[in-house]
Write a protein that holds these residues in place. Structure first.
Motif, PDB file in Angstrom:
ATOM      1  N   SER A 181       0.695  -1.143   0.047  1.00 23.19           N
ATOM      2  CA  SER A 181       0.040   0.176  -0.107  1.00 23.19           C
ATOM      3  C   SER A 181       1.018   1.176  -0.081  1.00 23.19           C
ATOM      4  O   SER A 181       1.415   1.422   1.075  1.00 23.19           O
ATOM      5  CB  SER A 181      -0.805  -0.053   1.095  1.00 23.19           C
ATOM      6  N   VAL A 182       1.298   1.632  -1.226  1.00 24.13           N
ATOM      7  CA  VAL A 182       2.132   2.686  -1.334  1.00 24.13           C
ATOM      8  C   VAL A 182       1.426   4.161  -1.083  1.00 24.13           C
ATOM      9  O   VAL A 182       0.392   4.461  -1.654  1.00 24.13           O
ATOM     10  CB  VAL A 182       2.838   2.595  -2.731  1.00 24.13           C
ATOM     11  N   VAL A 183       1.929   4.905  -0.511  1.00 29.12           N
ATOM     12  CA  VAL A 183       1.576   6.382  -0.207  1.00 29.12           C
ATOM     13  C   VAL A 183       2.605   7.291  -0.550  1.00 29.12           C
ATOM     14  O   VAL A 183       3.522   7.369  -0.204  1.00 29.12           O
ATOM     15  CB  VAL A 183       1.321   6.482   1.521  1.00 29.12           C
ATOM     16  N   PHE A 184       2.332   8.094  -1.493  1.00 27.63           N
ATOM     17  CA  PHE A 184       3.100   8.962  -2.287  1.00 27.63           C
ATOM     18  C   PHE A 184       3.935   9.823  -1.175  1.00 27.63           C
ATOM     19  O   PHE A 184       3.322  10.279  -0.258  1.00 27.63           O
ATOM     20  CB  PHE A 184       2.238   9.991  -3.114  1.00 27.63           C
ATOM     21  N   GLU A 270       6.607 -17.007  -2.599  1.00 33.02           N
ATOM     22  CA  GLU A 270       5.216 -17.665  -2.347  1.00 33.02           C
ATOM     23  C   GLU A 270       4.342 -17.615  -3.439  1.00 33.02           C
ATOM     24  O   GLU A 270       3.939 -16.703  -3.802  1.00 33.02           O
ATOM     25  CB  GLU A 270       4.937 -16.728  -1.227  1.00 33.02           C
ATOM     26  N   PRO A 271       3.901 -18.697  -4.164  1.00 31.59           N
ATOM     27  CA  PRO A 271       2.968 -18.696  -5.090  1.00 31.59           C
ATOM     28  C   PRO A 271       1.570 -18.319  -4.419  1.00 31.59           C
ATOM     29  O   PRO A 271       1.204 -18.615  -3.139  1.00 31.59           O
ATOM     30  CB  PRO A 271       2.586 -20.160  -5.372  1.00 31.59           C
ATOM     31  N   VAL A 272       0.834 -17.378  -4.868  1.00 32.00           N
ATOM     32  CA  VAL A 272      -0.454 -16.791  -4.735  1.00 32.00           C
ATOM     33  C   VAL A 272      -1.536 -17.397  -5.895  1.00 32.00           C
ATOM     34  O   VAL A 272      -1.118 -17.503  -6.850  1.00 32.00           O
ATOM     35  CB  VAL A 272      -0.442 -15.294  -4.274  1.00 32.00           C
ATOM     36  N   ASN A 273      -2.674 -17.171  -5.309  1.00 33.17           N
ATOM     37  CA  ASN A 273      -3.754 -17.476  -6.276  1.00 33.17           C
ATOM     38  C   ASN A 273      -4.032 -16.211  -7.168  1.00 33.17           C
ATOM     39  O   ASN A 273      -3.455 -15.141  -6.813  1.00 33.17           O
ATOM     40  CB  ASN A 273      -5.094 -17.554  -5.673  1.00 33.17           C
ATOM     41  N   SER A 274      -4.328 -16.325  -8.422  1.00 30.23           N
ATOM     42  CA  SER A 274      -4.242 -15.282  -9.456  1.00 30.23           C
ATOM     43  C   SER A 274      -5.159 -14.007  -8.891  1.00 30.23           C
ATOM     44  O   SER A 274      -4.840 -12.928  -9.091  1.00 30.23           O
ATOM     45  CB  SER A 274      -5.224 -15.725 -10.703  1.00 30.23           C
ATOM     46  N   GLU A 275      -6.217 -14.406  -8.145  1.00 28.43           N
ATOM     47  CA  GLU A 275      -7.083 -13.422  -7.488  1.00 28.43           C
ATOM     48  C   GLU A 275      -6.739 -12.893  -6.334  1.00 28.43           C
ATOM     49  O   GLU A 275      -7.319 -11.987  -5.375  1.00 28.43           O
ATOM     50  CB  GLU A 275      -8.546 -13.679  -7.654  1.00 28.43           C
ATOM     51  N   ASP A 276      -5.479 -13.352  -5.635  1.00 27.06           N
ATOM     52  CA  ASP A 276      -5.002 -12.832  -4.292  1.00 27.06           C
ATOM     53  C   ASP A 276      -4.426 -11.422  -4.747  1.00 27.06           C
ATOM     54  O   ASP A 276      -4.063 -11.050  -5.632  1.00 27.06           O
ATOM     55  CB  ASP A 276      -4.022 -13.736  -3.928  1.00 27.06           C
ATOM     56  N   PRO A 277      -4.631 -10.299  -3.472  1.00 28.17           N
ATOM     57  CA  PRO A 277      -4.601  -9.095  -3.831  1.00 28.17           C
ATOM     58  C   PRO A 277      -3.021  -8.692  -3.980  1.00 28.17           C
ATOM     59  O   PRO A 277      -2.274  -9.447  -3.405  1.00 28.17           O
ATOM     60  CB  PRO A 277      -4.952  -8.460  -2.510  1.00 28.17           C
ATOM     61  N   LEU A 278      -2.699  -8.035  -4.920  1.00 24.16           N
ATOM     62  CA  LEU A 278      -1.297  -7.773  -4.932  1.00 24.16           C
ATOM     63  C   LEU A 278      -1.016  -6.215  -4.182  1.00 24.16           C
ATOM     64  O   LEU A 278      -0.060  -6.201  -3.844  1.00 24.16           O
ATOM     65  CB  LEU A 278      -0.954  -7.526  -6.410  1.00 24.16           C
ATOM     66  N   PHE A 279      -1.824  -5.325  -4.531  1.00 25.37           N
ATOM     67  CA  PHE A 279      -1.709  -4.094  -3.716  1.00 25.37           C
ATOM     68  C   PHE A 279      -2.990  -3.214  -3.729  1.00 25.37           C
ATOM     69  O   PHE A 279      -4.065  -3.497  -4.162  1.00 25.37           O
ATOM     70  CB  PHE A 279      -0.686  -3.022  -4.683  1.00 25.37           C
ATOM     71  N   LEU A 280      -2.856  -2.186  -2.738  1.00 28.30           N
ATOM     72  CA  LEU A 280      -3.929  -1.012  -2.497  1.00 28.30           C
ATOM     73  C   LEU A 280      -3.188   0.066  -2.918  1.00 28.30           C
ATOM     74  O   LEU A 280      -2.138   0.196  -2.796  1.00 28.30           O
ATOM     75  CB  LEU A 280      -4.249  -1.048  -1.215  1.00 28.30           C
ATOM     76  N   LEU A 281      -3.889   0.921  -3.574  1.00 31.08           N
ATOM     77  CA  LEU A 281      -3.506   2.343  -3.903  1.00 31.08           C
ATOM     78  C   LEU A 281      -4.718   3.235  -3.583  1.00 31.08           C
ATOM     79  O   LEU A 281      -5.756   3.258  -4.228  1.00 31.08           O
ATOM     80  CB  LEU A 281      -2.817   2.260  -5.348  1.00 31.08           C
ATOM     81  N   TYR A 282      -4.355   4.355  -2.736  1.00 30.32           N
ATOM     82  CA  TYR A 282      -5.617   5.161  -2.288  1.00 30.32           C
ATOM     83  C   TYR A 282      -5.550   6.086  -3.498  1.00 30.32           C
ATOM     84  O   TYR A 282      -4.617   6.795  -4.227  1.00 30.32           O
ATOM     85  CB  TYR A 282      -5.147   5.577  -1.019  1.00 30.32           C
ATOM     86  N   THR A 283      -6.923   6.773  -4.160  1.00 32.45           N
ATOM     87  CA  THR A 283      -7.196   7.487  -4.947  1.00 32.45           C
ATOM     88  C   THR A 283      -8.321   8.225  -4.538  1.00 32.45           C
ATOM     89  O   THR A 283      -9.074   7.996  -3.810  1.00 32.45           O
ATOM     90  CB  THR A 283      -7.290   7.077  -6.378  1.00 32.45           C
ATOM     91  N   SER A 284      -8.428   9.696  -5.119  1.00 32.45           N
ATOM     92  CA  SER A 284      -9.471  10.578  -4.795  1.00 32.45           C
ATOM     93  C   SER A 284     -10.833  10.209  -5.709  1.00 32.45           C
ATOM     94  O   SER A 284     -10.688   9.821  -6.816  1.00 32.45           O
ATOM     95  CB  SER A 284      -9.237  11.559  -5.067  1.00 32.45           C
ATOM     96  N   GLY A 285     -11.923  10.150  -4.880  1.00 27.90           N
ATOM     97  CA  GLY A 285     -13.132  10.086  -5.670  1.00 27.90           C
ATOM     98  C   GLY A 285     -14.204  11.316  -5.381  1.00 27.90           C
ATOM     99  O   GLY A 285     -13.430  12.303  -4.927  1.00 27.90           O
ATOM    100  N   SER A 286     -15.323  11.296  -5.576  1.00 25.76           N
ATOM    101  CA  SER A 286     -16.318  12.524  -5.475  1.00 25.76           C
ATOM    102  C   SER A 286     -16.557  12.802  -4.021  1.00 25.76           C
ATOM    103  O   SER A 286     -17.049  13.679  -3.782  1.00 25.76           O
ATOM    104  CB  SER A 286     -17.457  12.225  -6.131  1.00 25.76           C
ATOM    105  N   THR A 287     -16.310  11.936  -2.886  1.00 25.43           N
ATOM    106  CA  THR A 287     -16.468  12.210  -1.668  1.00 25.43           C
ATOM    107  C   THR A 287     -15.180  12.265  -1.085  1.00 25.43           C
ATOM    108  O   THR A 287     -14.215  12.064  -1.555  1.00 25.43           O
ATOM    109  CB  THR A 287     -17.329  11.148  -1.081  1.00 25.43           C
ATOM    110  N   GLY A 288     -15.226  12.727   0.307  1.00 21.21           N
ATOM    111  CA  GLY A 288     -14.039  13.175   0.931  1.00 21.21           C
ATOM    112  C   GLY A 288     -13.133  12.305   1.402  1.00 21.21           C
ATOM    113  O   GLY A 288     -11.978  12.571   1.199  1.00 21.21           O
TER     114      GLY A 288
END
Ligand code: 6R9
Length: 669
Positions: A181-184, A270-288
């Motif tokens: 989870s990278v934070v700029f 460590e092998p992971v399933n295709s659908e296992d999460p690789l990353f989270l990245l926070y981005t801005s949307g229309s709400t706060g």
């Protein structure tokens, strides 16, 4: 609060004008200096493959997934789920490891091949990292993380500047199945804190300090401030970048160099399933509240590898330079994953395009014989304005010049093509989003004819739809204008918003049933080329940084003198859009310059310097409907000097505020 009326797409050249623009074909000289030939023979082959990707997506993506990725266990099902259900999954049953795909398989073939070209803030202080070295660094760091208690599925917060260790940190996480989870590293302590808490990260990786454009950034200090309110963080791993004396919390803070020295240079991925999460990245949307966009392993990696190969026409031996920061999606996909998946060298640039002078990018391109360069138009506008005398470099290996993050004006496009590329490299204007994972509407270098200002045609598997925002119906045929959506799922699309799946559904899939909604306005011209018009929601784009007006309003309200605020984006010559804030202050406060400065500082503190309003207008009240909704449309019109086009203001609870706001804006100018 949202606008009462839906926002209209920002003004842009209408499609009729687009008819007159020139079409540029892939330059002959680019093809002459090509090491072999583009991966795709021409526009006909693109059309044929594109058709297959839409009519037989499972066949198309199944083939590409086996060609571009190495699997520890093959998949059986290419795709399941629907856009309506928001349950898309790709390459089910398959298992793989991201760091193996980015590092091991290249290191085994040629350990001495350069993986990372690090160009430090000071020219000549950089170094290179080979694939063999990268494998050792990643393994050791993976061991350290494991030792700190990080397990498969755990999130790790990365708050690092543009140094090779940022890439090592990404890959070390993925090696053990952890989720980065990278934070700029330009975000404030408050923003970092919110992201650490939301992602439930227990480990944070940072540096003692950062160095950018000759200036020092106190990254460790910012982390310390953030962690005052993150009691669950047990470990902080600190890479020594400058050697500054930094405060130390015993039992929590560990030096990177001391820890990696303790562990062996190889750890099995460590092998992971295709659908296992690789990353989270926070981005801005229309709400706060920023959204933690989640990407899963196989689909995301395939999007990165496929666009690296076909959009940028990456070939073995290329040296790829993406100027984006690893803190944003562009850096994730095109500094780290795409080039490393394809086994080429990636330039990691720590500095700015203006330091020590305006030739810095061009010097780097010459020095490292860069073949593909990728940057946001905001940097190009700055460099164009600085003057052509700074572009004295030959840059003769350049084949591809990419643009990303915001619309590129035709004159900037032409400057990029003629002055930077000497008409020997192809300009590719690539449209995509944090949520799409990789380029979705874009030319393919060496293949697609281009028109300045148009992102051109859809990438494989992307089926764009132009929707009438009023009726909600898709508009078929060419020469149409509306909002942009996609009709078919693609492997690198985001799978959820972390801990807020309902928000994911509401933002992307429930707006127009059966479609993924981008939030952008777009036109399709008479030849089927797409023209991106900009956001139709409350998202502003400042220098390619995506910001939400609601988020900035939430920051302003934290100041004790603020009663209410409304933030809008206005056109800006240099930054594309700029943030302007209207603030109603509480009684007992005076509208002084000092107070305006405090408001700017408040935003810098809560979000980060890049979100600071360019102008703050202190107004007696905001224009609101009787139900209390702020009419930002009116504020935008006033700023654009279109007071005569405000439309019907009689629905406002107090129509007289409009004249008062106009007076404040006039006084300030
Ligand atoms: C990659 C990235 C996404 C928003 C997107 C759109 C704008 C991106 C663009 C473009 C015009 C392009 N955008 N590329 N607009 N032409 N080539 O920037 O991701 O930070 O999530 O921003 O950026 O408005 O919706 P992200």
């Amino acid at each position: 609060m949202a606008d009462a009326a839906p926002n209209q797409p920002p003004k842009a050249p209408v499609v009729a004008e687009a008819h007159e623009v020139d079409t540029y074909h892939p330059p002959q000289k680019m093809l002459e200096k090509h090491p072999s030939k583009p991966h795709i023979s021409g526009i006909e082959e693109y059309q044929q493959l594109y058709k297959e990707s839409i009519t037989e997506p499972n066949k198309f993506w199944g083939r590409l997934a086996r060609e571009l990725l190495t699997w520890s266990k093959d998949f059986q099902t290419v795709h399941s789920g629907t856009l309506e259900g928001g349950d898309n999954a790709w390459f089910l049953e398959g298992e793989l490891n991201a760091s193996y795909n980015c590092v091991d398989r290249h290191a085994f073939k040629d350990p001495n091949k350069v993986a990372i070209i690090y160009e430090a803030d000071e020219p000549n202080e950089g170094r290179t990292v080979t694939y063999g070295e990268l494998l050792r660094e990643v393994s050791k760091t993976a061991y350290v993380l494991k030792q700190m208690g990080v397990r498969k599925g755990d999130t790790v917060a990365i708050y690092l500047p543009m140094i090779p260790e940022a890439l090592v940190a990404f890959l070390a996480c993925s090696r053990i199945g952890a989720v980065h989870s990278v934070v700029f590293a330009g975000f404030s302590a408050d923003s970092l804190r919110d992201r650490v808490i939301d992602a439930q990260s227990k480990v944070v990786i940072t540096t003692d300090e950062g160095k950018r454009g000759g200036k020092l950034i106190g990254t460790k200090k910012i982390v310390d401030d953030a962690l005052k309110q993150c009691p669950d963080v047990s470990h902080v791993l600190v890479y020594k970048r400058t050697g500054a004396d930094v405060p130390w919390t015993k039992g929590r803070d560990y030096w990177w160099h001391e820890e990696v020295d303790k562990w062996p240079s190889y750890i099995a991925p460590e092998p992971v399933n295709s659908e296992d999460p690789l990353f989270l990245l926070y981005t801005s949307g229309s709400t706060g509240k920023p959204k933690g966009v989640l990407h899963t392993t196989a689909g995301y990696l395939l999007g990165a590898a496929a666009t690296g190969k076909y959009v940028f026409d990456i070939h073995d031996g290329d040296r790829y330079f993406c100027g984006g920061d690893v803190g944003w999606i562009t850096g994730h996909t095109y500094v780290v994953y795409a080039p490393l998946l394809l086994g080429v060298s990636t330039v990691v640039f720590e500095g700015t395009p203006a330091y020590p002078n305006f030739s810095r990018y061009w010097d780097i391109i010459d020095k490292h014989k860069v073949t593909q360069f990728y940057v946001a138009p905001t940097a190009l506008r700055l460099l164009k304005r600085a003057g052509n005398q700074h572009v004295r470099n030959e840059m003769k290996h350049l084949r591809v010049l990419g643009s990303v993050g915001e619309p590129i004006a035709a004159e900037v496009w032409k400057w990029y093509f003629e002055i930077v590329g000497k008409e020997e490299a192809q300009i590719i204007d690539t449209y995509w989003q944090t949520e799409t994972g990789s380029n979705v509407i874009t030319p393919l270098a060496g293949v697609t004819p281009t028109k300045p200002g148009s992102a051109s045609l859809p990438f494989f598997g992307i089926e764009p739809a132009i929707i009438d925002p009023v009726s909600g119906e898709e508009i078929h045929g060419n020469d149409v204008e509306g909002v942009l959506a996609f009709k078919q799922a693609w492997p690198s699309m985001t799978r959820t918003v972390w801990g807020a799946h309902k928000r994911y559904m509401d933002t992307y899939f429930n707006v127009y049933k059966g479609y993924y909604f981008t939030g952008d306005g777009a036109g399709r011209d008479h030849e089927g080329f797409y023209w991106i018009r900009g956001r139709v929601d409350d998202v502003v784009n400042v220098s390619g940084h995506r910001l939400s007006t609601a988020e900035i309003e939430a920051a302003l309200i934290e100041h004790s003198a603020v009663a209410e605020s409304a933030v809008v984006g206005v056109a800006d010559e240099l930054t594309g859009q700029a943030v302007n804030a209207f603030v109603a202050i509480k009684e007992g406060n005076d509208a002084t310059d000092a107070l305006r400065k405090e408001f700017v500082l408040q935003v810098r503190k809560s979000i980060g310097p890049f979100a600071a309003p360019k102008a703050v207008f202190i107004v007696p009240d905001l224009p609101k409907t009787r139900s209390g909704k702020i009419m930002r449309r009116i504020l935008r019109k006033i700023l654009a000097g279109e007071e005569d086009q405000l439309g019907d203001t009689s629905t406002l609870s107090d129509p007289s505020v409009v004249d008062k706001i106009i007076a404040v804006v006039h006084d300030a100018r």
